[in-house]
Design a protein around this motif. Structure first.
Motif, PDB file in Angstrom:
ATOM      1  N   ARG A   1     -36.171 -16.876 -18.820  1.00  0.00           N
ATOM      2  CA  ARG A   1     -36.020 -17.847 -17.739  1.00  0.00           C
ATOM      3  C   ARG A   1     -35.241 -17.182 -16.621  1.00  0.00           C
ATOM      4  O   ARG A   1     -34.145 -16.659 -16.854  1.00  0.00           O
ATOM      5  CB  ARG A   1     -35.278 -19.101 -18.216  1.00  0.00           C
ATOM      6  CG  ARG A   1     -36.053 -19.860 -19.274  1.00  0.00           C
ATOM      7  CD  ARG A   1     -35.355 -21.132 -19.688  1.00  0.00           C
ATOM      8  NE  ARG A   1     -36.108 -21.769 -20.757  1.00  0.00           N
ATOM      9  CZ  ARG A   1     -35.766 -22.900 -21.360  1.00  0.00           C
ATOM     10  NH1 ARG A   1     -34.669 -23.532 -20.986  1.00  0.00           N
ATOM     11  NH2 ARG A   1     -36.515 -23.405 -22.318  1.00  0.00           N
TER      12      ARG A   1
ATOM     13  N   GLU B   1     -33.016 -17.750 -14.541  1.00  0.00           N
ATOM     14  CA  GLU B   1     -31.976 -18.732 -14.235  1.00  0.00           C
ATOM     15  C   GLU B   1     -31.385 -18.455 -12.862  1.00  0.00           C
ATOM     16  O   GLU B   1     -31.123 -17.298 -12.506  1.00  0.00           O
ATOM     17  CB  GLU B   1     -30.852 -18.659 -15.279  1.00  0.00           C
ATOM     18  CG  GLU B   1     -31.264 -19.036 -16.703  1.00  0.00           C
ATOM     19  CD  GLU B   1     -31.317 -20.533 -16.927  1.00  0.00           C
ATOM     20  OE1 GLU B   1     -30.950 -21.310 -16.008  1.00  0.00           O
ATOM     21  OE2 GLU B   1     -31.749 -20.937 -18.028  1.00  0.00           O
TER      22      GLU B   1
ATOM     23  N   MET C   1     -24.461 -17.041 -23.081  1.00  0.00           N
ATOM     24  CA  MET C   1     -24.498 -18.507 -23.040  1.00  0.00           C
ATOM     25  C   MET C   1     -25.608 -18.985 -22.100  1.00  0.00           C
ATOM     26  O   MET C   1     -26.331 -19.921 -22.399  1.00  0.00           O
ATOM     27  CB  MET C   1     -23.150 -19.010 -22.531  1.00  0.00           C
ATOM     28  CG  MET C   1     -22.895 -20.444 -22.818  1.00  0.00           C
ATOM     29  SD  MET C   1     -22.014 -20.642 -24.348  1.00  0.00           S
ATOM     30  CE  MET C   1     -20.337 -20.459 -23.829  1.00  0.00           C
ATOM     31  N   ARG C   2     -25.690 -18.400 -20.944  1.00  0.00           N
ATOM     32  CA  ARG C   2     -26.800 -18.681 -20.023  1.00  0.00           C
ATOM     33  C   ARG C   2     -27.315 -17.357 -19.498  1.00  0.00           C
ATOM     34  O   ARG C   2     -26.816 -16.812 -18.524  1.00  0.00           O
ATOM     35  CB  ARG C   2     -26.369 -19.584 -18.863  1.00  0.00           C
ATOM     36  CG  ARG C   2     -27.557 -19.897 -17.920  1.00  0.00           C
ATOM     37  CD  ARG C   2     -27.267 -20.958 -16.896  1.00  0.00           C
ATOM     38  NE  ARG C   2     -26.883 -22.210 -17.493  1.00  0.00           N
ATOM     39  CZ  ARG C   2     -27.723 -23.072 -18.065  1.00  0.00           C
ATOM     40  NH1 ARG C   2     -29.014 -22.817 -18.087  1.00  0.00           N
ATOM     41  NH2 ARG C   2     -27.275 -24.178 -18.611  1.00  0.00           N
ATOM     42  N   SER C   3     -28.308 -16.819 -20.208  1.00  0.00           N
ATOM     43  CA  SER C   3     -28.837 -15.528 -19.813  1.00  0.00           C
ATOM     44  C   SER C   3     -30.292 -15.719 -19.397  1.00  0.00           C
ATOM     45  O   SER C   3     -30.831 -16.808 -19.450  1.00  0.00           O
ATOM     46  CB  SER C   3     -28.690 -14.536 -20.959  1.00  0.00           C
ATOM     47  OG  SER C   3     -29.152 -15.106 -22.158  1.00  0.00           O
TER      48      SER C   3
ATOM     49  N   PHE D   1     -33.238 -14.692 -23.839  1.00  0.00           N
ATOM     50  CA  PHE D   1     -32.399 -15.166 -24.937  1.00  0.00           C
ATOM     51  C   PHE D   1     -33.246 -15.562 -26.135  1.00  0.00           C
ATOM     52  O   PHE D   1     -34.461 -15.735 -26.025  1.00  0.00           O
ATOM     53  CB  PHE D   1     -31.523 -16.347 -24.484  1.00  0.00           C
ATOM     54  CG  PHE D   1     -32.317 -17.532 -23.962  1.00  0.00           C
ATOM     55  CD1 PHE D   1     -32.750 -17.564 -22.646  1.00  0.00           C
ATOM     56  CD2 PHE D   1     -32.619 -18.605 -24.786  1.00  0.00           C
ATOM     57  CE1 PHE D   1     -33.483 -18.651 -22.155  1.00  0.00           C
ATOM     58  CE2 PHE D   1     -33.345 -19.698 -24.310  1.00  0.00           C
ATOM     59  CZ  PHE D   1     -33.775 -19.722 -22.997  1.00  0.00           C
TER      60      PHE D   1
ATOM     61  N   GLU E   1     -24.521 -27.233 -24.698  1.00  0.00           N
ATOM     62  CA  GLU E   1     -25.752 -27.711 -25.334  1.00  0.00           C
ATOM     63  C   GLU E   1     -26.301 -26.590 -26.197  1.00  0.00           C
ATOM     64  O   GLU E   1     -26.735 -25.574 -25.677  1.00  0.00           O
ATOM     65  CB  GLU E   1     -26.780 -28.112 -24.267  1.00  0.00           C
ATOM     66  CG  GLU E   1     -28.100 -28.548 -24.877  1.00  0.00           C
ATOM     67  CD  GLU E   1     -29.283 -28.470 -23.914  1.00  0.00           C
ATOM     68  OE1 GLU E   1     -29.112 -28.806 -22.727  1.00  0.00           O
ATOM     69  OE2 GLU E   1     -30.360 -28.069 -24.368  1.00  0.00           O
ATOM     70  N   VAL E   2     -26.280 -26.782 -27.524  1.00  0.00           N
ATOM     71  CA  VAL E   2     -26.804 -25.736 -28.401  1.00  0.00           C
ATOM     72  C   VAL E   2     -28.237 -26.019 -28.844  1.00  0.00           C
ATOM     73  O   VAL E   2     -28.955 -25.115 -29.245  1.00  0.00           O
ATOM     74  CB  VAL E   2     -25.893 -25.495 -29.630  1.00  0.00           C
ATOM     75  CG1 VAL E   2     -24.649 -24.706 -29.232  1.00  0.00           C
ATOM     76  CG2 VAL E   2     -25.497 -26.797 -30.302  1.00  0.00           C
TER      77      VAL E   2
ATOM     78  N   GLN F   1     -31.774 -29.098 -28.592  1.00  0.00           N
ATOM     79  CA  GLN F   1     -32.300 -30.343 -28.041  1.00  0.00           C
ATOM     80  C   GLN F   1     -33.549 -30.730 -28.826  1.00  0.00           C
ATOM     81  O   GLN F   1     -34.342 -29.881 -29.201  1.00  0.00           O
ATOM     82  CB  GLN F   1     -32.635 -30.173 -26.547  1.00  0.00           C
ATOM     83  CG  GLN F   1     -33.062 -31.470 -25.881  1.00  0.00           C
ATOM     84  CD  GLN F   1     -32.937 -31.435 -24.362  1.00  0.00           C
ATOM     85  OE1 GLN F   1     -32.779 -30.379 -23.771  1.00  0.00           O
ATOM     86  NE2 GLN F   1     -33.019 -32.594 -23.734  1.00  0.00           N
TER      87      GLN F   1
ATOM     88  N   GLY G   1     -30.831 -22.866 -29.203  1.00  0.00           N
ATOM     89  CA  GLY G   1     -30.525 -21.582 -28.590  1.00  0.00           C
ATOM     90  C   GLY G   1     -29.759 -20.745 -29.599  1.00  0.00           C
ATOM     91  O   GLY G   1     -28.563 -20.957 -29.824  1.00  0.00           O
TER      92      GLY G   1
ATOM     93  N   ARG H   1     -27.167 -18.571 -27.751  1.00  0.00           N
ATOM     94  CA  ARG H   1     -26.093 -19.414 -27.223  1.00  0.00           C
ATOM     95  C   ARG H   1     -25.221 -19.969 -28.355  1.00  0.00           C
ATOM     96  O   ARG H   1     -24.007 -20.133 -28.192  1.00  0.00           O
ATOM     97  CB  ARG H   1     -26.671 -20.565 -26.400  1.00  0.00           C
ATOM     98  CG  ARG H   1     -25.572 -21.395 -25.736  1.00  0.00           C
ATOM     99  CD  ARG H   1     -26.116 -22.579 -24.971  1.00  0.00           C
ATOM    100  NE  ARG H   1     -26.811 -22.198 -23.738  1.00  0.00           N
ATOM    101  CZ  ARG H   1     -27.357 -23.080 -22.910  1.00  0.00           C
ATOM    102  NH1 ARG H   1     -27.311 -24.369 -23.175  1.00  0.00           N
ATOM    103  NH2 ARG H   1     -27.974 -22.671 -21.810  1.00  0.00           N
TER     104      ARG H   1
HETATM  105  P1  ATP Z   1     -29.884 -25.903 -20.091  1.00  0.00           P
HETATM  106  O1  ATP Z   1     -29.828 -27.319 -19.600  1.00  0.00           O
HETATM  107  O2  ATP Z   1     -28.587 -25.400 -20.628  1.00  0.00           O
HETATM  108  O3  ATP Z   1     -30.536 -24.972 -19.118  1.00  0.00           O
HETATM  109  P2  ATP Z   1     -32.354 -26.489 -21.325  1.00  0.00           P
HETATM  110  O4  ATP Z   1     -32.355 -27.964 -21.437  1.00  0.00           O
HETATM  111  O5  ATP Z   1     -33.074 -25.845 -20.218  1.00  0.00           O
HETATM  112  O6  ATP Z   1     -30.844 -25.952 -21.345  1.00  0.00           O
HETATM  113  P3  ATP Z   1     -34.126 -26.210 -23.586  1.00  0.00           P
HETATM  114  O7  ATP Z   1     -35.331 -25.970 -22.775  1.00  0.00           O
HETATM  115  O8  ATP Z   1     -33.973 -27.511 -24.278  1.00  0.00           O
HETATM  116  O9  ATP Z   1     -32.819 -25.888 -22.713  1.00  0.00           O
HETATM  117  O10 ATP Z   1     -33.964 -25.004 -24.612  1.00  0.00           O
HETATM  118  C1  ATP Z   1     -33.482 -25.158 -25.945  1.00  0.00           C
HETATM  119  C2  ATP Z   1     -32.167 -24.448 -26.140  1.00  0.00           C
HETATM  120  O11 ATP Z   1     -32.199 -23.118 -25.659  1.00  0.00           O
HETATM  121  C3  ATP Z   1     -31.012 -25.074 -25.387  1.00  0.00           C
HETATM  122  O12 ATP Z   1     -30.498 -26.169 -26.102  1.00  0.00           O
HETATM  123  C4  ATP Z   1     -30.022 -23.931 -25.308  1.00  0.00           C
HETATM  124  O13 ATP Z   1     -29.281 -23.842 -26.500  1.00  0.00           O
HETATM  125  C5  ATP Z   1     -30.922 -22.718 -25.216  1.00  0.00           C
HETATM  126  N1  ATP Z   1     -30.998 -22.199 -23.837  1.00  0.00           N
HETATM  127  C6  ATP Z   1     -31.640 -22.750 -22.785  1.00  0.00           C
HETATM  128  N2  ATP Z   1     -31.510 -21.990 -21.688  1.00  0.00           N
HETATM  129  C7  ATP Z   1     -30.768 -20.906 -22.065  1.00  0.00           C
HETATM  130  C8  ATP Z   1     -30.297 -19.744 -21.386  1.00  0.00           C
HETATM  131  N3  ATP Z   1     -30.586 -19.527 -20.117  1.00  0.00           N
HETATM  132  N4  ATP Z   1     -29.565 -18.848 -22.085  1.00  0.00           N
HETATM  133  C9  ATP Z   1     -29.280 -19.042 -23.388  1.00  0.00           C
HETATM  134  N5  ATP Z   1     -29.699 -20.117 -24.079  1.00  0.00           N
HETATM  135  C10 ATP Z   1     -30.433 -21.045 -23.432  1.00  0.00           C
END
Ligand code: ATP
Ligand code: MG
Length: 586
Positions: free
Chosen positions: A140, A142, A150-152, A155, A424-425, A427, A461, A464
């Protein structure tokens, strides 16, 4: 593993550019190294921790009846066009072309691929329910990679997808995953609570985010200490709609305004000059009224390029996800300065609802309950006072679009709510038929009718989660791994490895533990004891076996638990059994 051979490049000094504790410790303990912005190499110890987390996830997925597969990361653009997300996903989607100029995406998630797979394989209700999962890299782009892994931008994620015949089936699949998530995070020592969340672009009727309380998290949570209500701020409902909640009430809104509070009375609106005053604070201080006496007019843009004006009280924040839901769109963004000027004829900071044209106006409940108010005048450097909602302006929609504040009443039990932060770990999502309908993923039911499959999707994640564990389990000396995630479970430390007896006993204990299946390191680096102890604490082995001259003279070694600091002496003969028993507690 002998530490003399182990590639675990620990840093003496804490890296200064790391914002989160977990980011700092993961760099310092040599778990990860950054390659480019938002991309990391997982070094040996980090990767072992990640494998531990993945193993727990895998066990619980298998136990819940999900089947592991592995899907491609390179995904054809056609599939993304079929779902409509080639456009909707926006700039977060990494896009590329092959040598034939065909377009592809690097998978940020796999709904398209799996729905395409299943539509070709599953035809009958007899093949349902089905739940498939993978543990795979996600990509992604980001906007703001931060806090290390944590936000890479690249991942590791576990993503599962369920396919059922109907909504009841989906409910059962969802609950199975929900429960599996509870077990996974409990086993990893994480207190991850399911929060009601916004289903955003994905739509559907329900979703929960699993959130670990932490100041390093990017999720704002709303919780009730009384009944356990727990929600993402984006989703949390305002129960005391017409009233001020924590920030003050209607009384403030009319207290200082020109025309008093007689229904229909007042002399407004009156134009007042507010040169250079853009913020609620500046304007209300200048006019000598409370922020709750002002109506903020926020212009937003929808994904299809339309504009809307959201009206919230000056002391309230706009909840953009709730506004998007009220408008029936996937999301909204604040309009840029050029759009604001075009719509209002004034610079940013002076928008108001009186005389506003060509936009949908959505008013928060609290705004419609105000007496007389201050608003922007849609003219540079000017506001209006004595503006009466309903008399001086109207709206297209009234909705709950403000953020909950600390002290607002719980929508479930009416007690005061508090605000916190979390990571958020994972969903879980009820997707319904969004993808199956778009892809024609249908099955024949018992009566011979053809129906779309009802889907759910469930992410964790993995990378994460490793960071969240470090965030929750550390002290001033380093990481305090819970056994279930520790890269190695036991560290055997001879205080002085030039002492042949210490070296012999330490090596013996190390080899016996290793042969018993314990994940063990031997610190045979020839370093001073202080350095070894410091590293053992930084790296966080759950149990340290210290072999030193003083206790060895009496036939003892010392066991020290990293988590508690608790130490005890055990005989050399029983050390292996004791350490192995400690490890099996997990
Ligand atoms: P966020 O709101 O933090 O961007 P998301 O709702 O986009 O998360 P999901 O699409 O539900 O995330 O992805 C499932 C899981 O993947 C998330 O709960 C999180 O733990 C992990 N995750 C999402 N984006 C990232 C990221 N950029 N880096 C690391 N882990 C991520
Ligand atoms: Mg995201």
């Amino acid at each position: 593993m002998r530490m003399s051979r182990l590639h675990a490049p620990t840093l003496r000094a804490a890296p200064t550019d790391a914002e989160a504790v977990s980011h700092r410790l993961m760099l310092q303990a040599g778990l990860i190294r950054q390659s480019a912005s938002g991309t990391y190499t997982w070094l040996h110890l980090g990767l072992r921790a990640m494998h531990k987390v993945a193993a727990v996830v895998r066990e619980e997925m298998d136990r819940a009846g999900a089947q592991e597969i592995l899907m491609p990361i390179i995904q054809p653009a056609e599939l993304w066009r079929e779902s409509g997300r080639w456009l909707d996903y926006g700039a977060e989607l990494f896009r590329l072309r092959d040598r034939h100029s065909r377009e592809f995406a690097l998978g940020p998630t796999h709904e398209e691929i799996i729905t395409d797979l299943v539509r070709g394989e599953v035809r009958s209700y007899r093949q349902l329910p089905l739940c498939l999962y993978q543990i795979n890299l996600k990509f992604r782009d980001e906007i703001r990679p931060r806090f290390g892994v944590m936000r890479s931008r690249e991942f590791m994620m576990k993503d599962a997808y369920s396919f059922d015949c109907d909504e009841d089936g989906l409910t059962r699949s969802y609950e199975r995953m929900y429960e599996a998530y509870g077990r996974i995070f409990a086993r990893l020592g994480l207190d991850a609570r399911p929060a009601l969340a916004d289903s955003g672009a994905i739509g559907g009727s329900g979703t929960h985010e699993f959130v670990v309380a932490s100041d390093a998290g990017e999720v704002t949570t709303v919780s009730c200490g009384e009944c356990g209500y727990f929600a993402n701020l984006e989703q949390a409902e305002v129960s005391d709609r017409g009233h001020g909640g924590a920030g003050g009430g209607e009384g403030d809104a009319i207290g200082h305004s020109a025309g008093g509070n007689r229904p229909g009375g007042g002399t407004g609106p009156n134009l007042v000059s507010t040169p250079g005053m853009h913020t609620v604070r500046e304007v209300t201080d200048f006019l000598g009224v409370a922020p709750a006496a002002l109506i903020k007019t926020l212009l937003v843009t929808t994904p299809d390029g339309r504009h809307a004006a959201a009206l919230v009280r000056g002391d309230h924040g706009l909840a953009t996800a709730k506004l998007a839901r009220a408008l029936g769109v996937a999301g909204v963004e604040l309009a840029d300065a050029a759009a604001v000027e075009k719509i209002t004829g004034a610079a940013v900071g002076f928008a108001g609802p009186v005389g506003l044209r060509d936009v949908i106006v959505v008013a928060d409940h609290a705004v419609t309950a105000m007496g007389e108010a201050v608003t922007g005048a849609n003219q540079d450097d000017a506001h209006l006072t004595g503006v009466r909602p309903g008399r001086d302006f109207s709206w297209d929609q009234v909705a709950d679009i403000r953020e909950v504040q600390a002290g607002d009443r719980c929508p479930e039990c009416g007690r005061p709510l508090s605000i916190g932060r979390g990571i958020e770990v994972g969903q879980v999502f009820r997707l319904g038929t969004k993808y199956s309908a778009a892809f024609g993923a249908s099955f024949t039911d018992e009566t011979g009718a053809i129906r779309p499959m009802v889907m759910g999707c469930y992410g964790i994640g993995i990378s994460r989660t490793v960071a969240a564990i470090v965030e929750q389990y550390h002290d001033k000396d380093g990481i305090v791994w819970p056994l279930t995630a520790a890269p190695y479970e036991v560290g055997v430390v001879p205080v002085n490895d030039r002492d042949t007896e210490q070296e012999r006993v330490a090596t013996m204990i190390y080899e016996q533990l290793r042969d018993a299946g314990v994940e063990v390191v031997l610190d045979d680096r020839g370093e001073r004891a202080g350095v070894k102890f410091k590293d053992a604490d930084l790296l966080g082995w759950p149990l340290r076996v210290t072999v030193g001259a003083r206790t060895l003279a009496d036939g003892f070694v010392e066991l020290r638990e990293r988590a508690t600091g608790g130490k005890r002496l055990v005989s050399v003969e029983t050390a292996v059994a004791e350490a192995a028993a400690f490890v099996r507690r997990a």
